[in-house]
Design a protein around this motif. Structure first.
Motif, PDB file in Angstrom:
ATOM      1  N   PHE A 128     -21.353 -22.055 -80.643  1.00 58.34           N
ATOM      2  CA  PHE A 128     -20.161 -21.502 -79.997  1.00 58.34           C
ATOM      3  C   PHE A 128     -18.865 -22.077 -80.575  1.00 58.34           C
ATOM      4  N   THR A 129     -18.973 -22.822 -81.666  1.00 59.73           N
ATOM      5  CA  THR A 129     -17.784 -23.414 -82.293  1.00 59.73           C
ATOM      6  C   THR A 129     -17.791 -23.050 -83.771  1.00 59.73           C
ATOM      7  N   LYS A 130     -17.119 -21.971 -84.108  1.00 59.88           N
ATOM      8  CA  LYS A 130     -17.083 -21.518 -85.501  1.00 59.88           C
ATOM      9  C   LYS A 130     -15.997 -22.215 -86.301  1.00 59.88           C
ATOM     10  N   GLU A 137     -13.102 -31.292 -66.491  1.00 63.22           N
ATOM     11  CA  GLU A 137     -11.666 -31.467 -66.680  1.00 63.22           C
ATOM     12  C   GLU A 137     -11.234 -31.134 -68.117  1.00 63.22           C
ATOM     13  N   TYR A 138     -12.186 -31.094 -69.026  1.00 56.81           N
ATOM     14  CA  TYR A 138     -11.862 -30.760 -70.424  1.00 56.81           C
ATOM     15  C   TYR A 138     -11.815 -29.240 -70.573  1.00 56.81           C
ATOM     16  N   THR A 139     -10.680 -28.728 -71.047  1.00 55.91           N
ATOM     17  CA  THR A 139     -10.480 -27.270 -71.098  1.00 55.91           C
ATOM     18  C   THR A 139     -10.233 -26.745 -72.511  1.00 55.91           C
ATOM     19  N   GLN A 140     -10.321 -27.598 -73.564  1.00 57.93           N
ATOM     20  CA  GLN A 140     -10.081 -27.146 -74.938  1.00 57.93           C
ATOM     21  C   GLN A 140     -11.372 -26.694 -75.615  1.00 57.93           C
ATOM     22  N   GLY A 141     -12.399 -26.569 -74.872  1.00 58.08           N
ATOM     23  CA  GLY A 141     -13.714 -26.207 -75.396  1.00 58.08           C
ATOM     24  C   GLY A 141     -14.766 -26.624 -74.373  1.00 58.08           C
ATOM     25  N   CYS A 142     -15.733 -27.392 -74.848  1.00 57.06           N
ATOM     26  CA  CYS A 142     -16.789 -27.889 -73.948  1.00 57.06           C
ATOM     27  C   CYS A 142     -17.092 -29.342 -74.278  1.00 57.06           C
ATOM     28  N   ARG A 143     -17.360 -30.136 -73.231  1.00 57.69           N
ATOM     29  CA  ARG A 143     -17.717 -31.541 -73.443  1.00 57.69           C
ATOM     30  C   ARG A 143     -18.903 -31.893 -72.561  1.00 57.69           C
ATOM     31  N   PHE A 144     -20.020 -32.263 -73.198  1.00 62.80           N
ATOM     32  CA  PHE A 144     -21.193 -32.769 -72.495  1.00 62.80           C
ATOM     33  C   PHE A 144     -21.183 -34.291 -72.573  1.00 62.80           C
ATOM     34  N   VAL A 145     -21.453 -34.933 -71.415  1.00 63.70           N
ATOM     35  CA  VAL A 145     -21.445 -36.396 -71.330  1.00 63.70           C
ATOM     36  C   VAL A 145     -22.770 -36.857 -70.731  1.00 63.70           C
ATOM     37  N   PHE A 146     -23.365 -37.901 -71.310  1.00 63.97           N
ATOM     38  CA  PHE A 146     -24.530 -38.517 -70.680  1.00 63.97           C
ATOM     39  C   PHE A 146     -24.465 -40.023 -70.862  1.00 63.97           C
ATOM     40  N   VAL A 147     -25.041 -40.726 -69.888  1.00 63.07           N
ATOM     41  CA  VAL A 147     -25.080 -42.184 -69.921  1.00 63.07           C
ATOM     42  C   VAL A 147     -26.529 -42.639 -70.043  1.00 63.07           C
ATOM     43  N   HIS A 148     -26.698 -43.780 -70.715  1.00 70.74           N
ATOM     44  CA  HIS A 148     -28.036 -44.316 -70.986  1.00 70.74           C
ATOM     45  C   HIS A 148     -27.995 -45.819 -70.717  1.00 70.74           C
ATOM     46  N   CYS A 179     -15.561 -21.932 -77.469  1.00 69.34           N
ATOM     47  CA  CYS A 179     -15.125 -21.041 -76.383  1.00 69.34           C
ATOM     48  C   CYS A 179     -15.246 -21.679 -75.005  1.00 69.34           C
ATOM     49  N   GLY A 180     -16.018 -22.766 -74.893  1.00 63.41           N
ATOM     50  CA  GLY A 180     -16.159 -23.440 -73.607  1.00 63.41           C
ATOM     51  C   GLY A 180     -17.111 -22.709 -72.667  1.00 63.41           C
ATOM     52  N   LYS A 212     -25.477 -27.642 -91.221  1.00 58.89           N
ATOM     53  CA  LYS A 212     -24.764 -26.864 -90.203  1.00 58.89           C
ATOM     54  C   LYS A 212     -24.508 -25.448 -90.698  1.00 58.89           C
ATOM     55  N   GLN A 213     -24.454 -24.515 -89.766  1.00 56.98           N
ATOM     56  CA  GLN A 213     -24.168 -23.113 -90.057  1.00 56.98           C
ATOM     57  C   GLN A 213     -22.870 -22.702 -89.373  1.00 56.98           C
ATOM     58  N   THR A 214     -21.872 -23.545 -89.533  1.00 60.50           N
ATOM     59  CA  THR A 214     -20.559 -23.309 -88.946  1.00 60.50           C
ATOM     60  C   THR A 214     -19.512 -23.972 -89.811  1.00 60.50           C
ATOM     61  N   ASP A 215     -18.267 -23.509 -89.692  1.00 60.24           N
ATOM     62  CA  ASP A 215     -17.162 -24.129 -90.429  1.00 60.24           C
ATOM     63  C   ASP A 215     -16.549 -25.289 -89.666  1.00 60.24           C
ATOM     64  N   ALA A 216     -17.011 -25.557 -88.450  1.00 66.34           N
ATOM     65  CA  ALA A 216     -16.486 -26.677 -87.665  1.00 66.34           C
ATOM     66  C   ALA A 216     -16.896 -28.004 -88.299  1.00 66.34           C
ATOM     67  N   GLU A 217     -16.001 -28.990 -88.194  1.00 65.93           N
ATOM     68  CA  GLU A 217     -16.251 -30.307 -88.784  1.00 65.93           C
ATOM     69  C   GLU A 217     -17.076 -31.155 -87.808  1.00 65.93           C
ATOM     70  N   MET A 218     -18.092 -31.823 -88.328  1.00 64.04           N
ATOM     71  CA  MET A 218     -18.947 -32.705 -87.514  1.00 64.04           C
ATOM     72  C   MET A 218     -18.417 -34.128 -87.622  1.00 64.04           C
ATOM     73  N   LEU A 219     -18.024 -34.735 -86.501  1.00 62.13           N
ATOM     74  CA  LEU A 219     -17.394 -36.057 -86.495  1.00 62.13           C
ATOM     75  C   LEU A 219     -18.159 -37.011 -85.591  1.00 62.13           C
ATOM     76  N   PHE A 220     -18.010 -38.311 -85.894  1.00 60.30           N
ATOM     77  CA  PHE A 220     -18.562 -39.365 -85.037  1.00 60.30           C
ATOM     78  C   PHE A 220     -17.481 -40.404 -84.806  1.00 60.30           C
ATOM     79  N   GLU A 221     -17.233 -40.753 -83.534  1.00 58.09           N
ATOM     80  CA  GLU A 221     -16.200 -41.724 -83.183  1.00 58.09           C
ATOM     81  C   GLU A 221     -16.803 -42.834 -82.323  1.00 58.09           C
ATOM     82  N   THR A 222     -16.442 -44.069 -82.655  1.00 50.33           N
ATOM     83  CA  THR A 222     -16.834 -45.220 -81.839  1.00 50.33           C
ATOM     84  C   THR A 222     -16.006 -46.422 -82.244  1.00 50.33           C
ATOM     85  N   ASP A 223     -15.745 -47.312 -81.319  1.00 48.69           N
ATOM     86  CA  ASP A 223     -15.074 -48.577 -81.589  1.00 48.69           C
ATOM     87  C   ASP A 223     -16.066 -49.711 -81.765  1.00 48.69           C
TER      88      ASP A 223
END
Length: 367
Positions: A274-276, A348-359, A301-302, A236-247
């Motif tokens: 867009f997420t430094k 509805e998400y306003t703290q940045g950007c959220r892309f959603v897809f279903v498979h 920045c969203g 990655k070329q950003t200081d943002a943390e890359m996370l993975f979440e699942t139950d």
């Protein structure tokens, strides 16, 4: 007396009053002859009486024949008049029938012309719509072509200039090892960028081909997501943390592993631009209707709400200064559509950007 009245009635019915009067006068003279014949009979003059009676009888017969002939003539005249009237009525009936037939034919012709013109108008309207649609597609194609050439000329020019410039620096005598390594890193970075641009163009052209085959096979989505996040965290070329979440411990689905991996990488790499600071989170869930739900959420920045409807269009870029062709999200949409899924932005998400897809978890292998 009775004979006189009967004779008068017959002659009146025949339509000749003057003749009736003449016949009455003759009847008076005949009465005299009848009286003379009766006297001759009483006197014993039988032959003369017989002759008188014969004359009177012939005269009476002649009168009745004349009356009958006149009646017959009157009937013939009346019949002729009735026949003429009948012929006239027949002709009028024929004329009326012809008028009705002509009216029905004209009405049928008018109705046929009306429906034919209506059909032609519909066909013309449909042709006009098809022509307008084709014109719009042609204009869109020309616009996309212009955008493509403009973007590609701009995007390719930057890494090519860097490659050319720093390659020339490497050939200069007397440079130290640190400068050489720095130039080598810059050349490697711009080479990867140039390769990424070319791969995007190849992907968008290949995914548009209807007969392109997808290699559908079982895949553990949990393992795939962990590997993608681990790989991107390392480069990655950003200081943002890359996370993975699942139950979920595991989630098997039928998919093209390489294409699904490409889709996940594109979404997360797009988020890094867009997420430094903050985080970029890949989340995996299983929906109640038997679908795998992926989401990539960042704290950057969203995307403005008015631009969200155009974000999946080709060559669409929020930041013209950012590297890229504007094809990444369009490629993501093509991939998930071919895998019988869907992709969207969570408005509805306003703290940045959220892309959603279903498979889908299960599906037929398709080409």
């Amino acid at each position: 007396m009775k004979q006189r009245i009967l004779l008068l009635l017959l002659l009146c019915l025949s339509g000749s009053v003057s003749q009736a009067q003449d016949q009455i006068q003759k009847q008076d003279s005949d009465s005299v002859l009848w009286a003379v014949a009766a006297q001759e009979l009483q006197a014993g003059h039988y032959e003369k009486a017989c002759s008188l009676y014969l004359d009177l009888s012939n005269h009476t017969i002649a009168i009745y024949q004349d009356i009958n002939s006149r009646k017959v003539e009157d009937l013939r005249t009346k019949f002729s008049i009735d026949e003429v009237q009948l012929q006239r009525n027949i002709q009028q009936s024929r004329l009326l029938r012809l008028i009705w037939i002509a009216g029905i034919i004209l009405l049928a012709v008018f109705a046929g012309c009306f429906f034919y013109i209506r059909k032609q108008n519909r066909w013309l309207a449909h042709s006009r719509e098809e022509l307008n649609r084709a014109k719009a597609l042609a204009e869109e194609s020309i616009r996309n072509k212009s955008l493509f050439l403009s973007n590609m000329s701009h995007e390719i020019k930057t890494p090519l200039n860097a490659l050319s410039g720093f390659a020339e620096v490497l050939t200069m005598p007397g440079i130290d090892e640190a400068t050489r390594e720095q130039c080598n890193d810059i050349i490697q970075l711009n080479s990867e960028l140039l390769l990424k641009l070319i791969n995007d163009v190849i992907d968008i052209s290949c995914l548009d081909v209807a007969n392109m085959k997808f290699n559908i096979k079982p895949c553990d989505a949990v393992v795939l997501c962990r590997n993608v996040v681990k790989t991107l965290s390392a480069i990655k070329q950003t200081d943002a943390e890359m996370l993975f979440e699942t139950d979920l411990d595991t989630l098997e689905l039928d998919t093209d592993v390489e294409r699904l991996q490409q889709l996940l990488i594109n979404l997360q790499v797009n988020a890094t631009k867009f997420t430094k600071q903050g985080s970029i989170t890949l989340k995996l869930e299983k929906t109640e209707d038997g679908m795998a739900r992926f989401s990539v959420t960042d704290t950057g920045c969203g995307i403005p709400l008015e631009q969200q409807s155009r974000i999946f269009e080709r060559f669409e870029k929020l930041n013209e200064k950012a590297q890229g062709t504007g094809l990444g999200l369009s490629i993501c949409q093509l991939i998930i559509k071919r895998l019988n899924g869907d992709i969207w932005i969570d408005s509805e998400y306003t703290q940045g950007c959220r892309f959603v897809f279903v498979h889908p978890l299960k599906q037929e292998a398709r080409s």
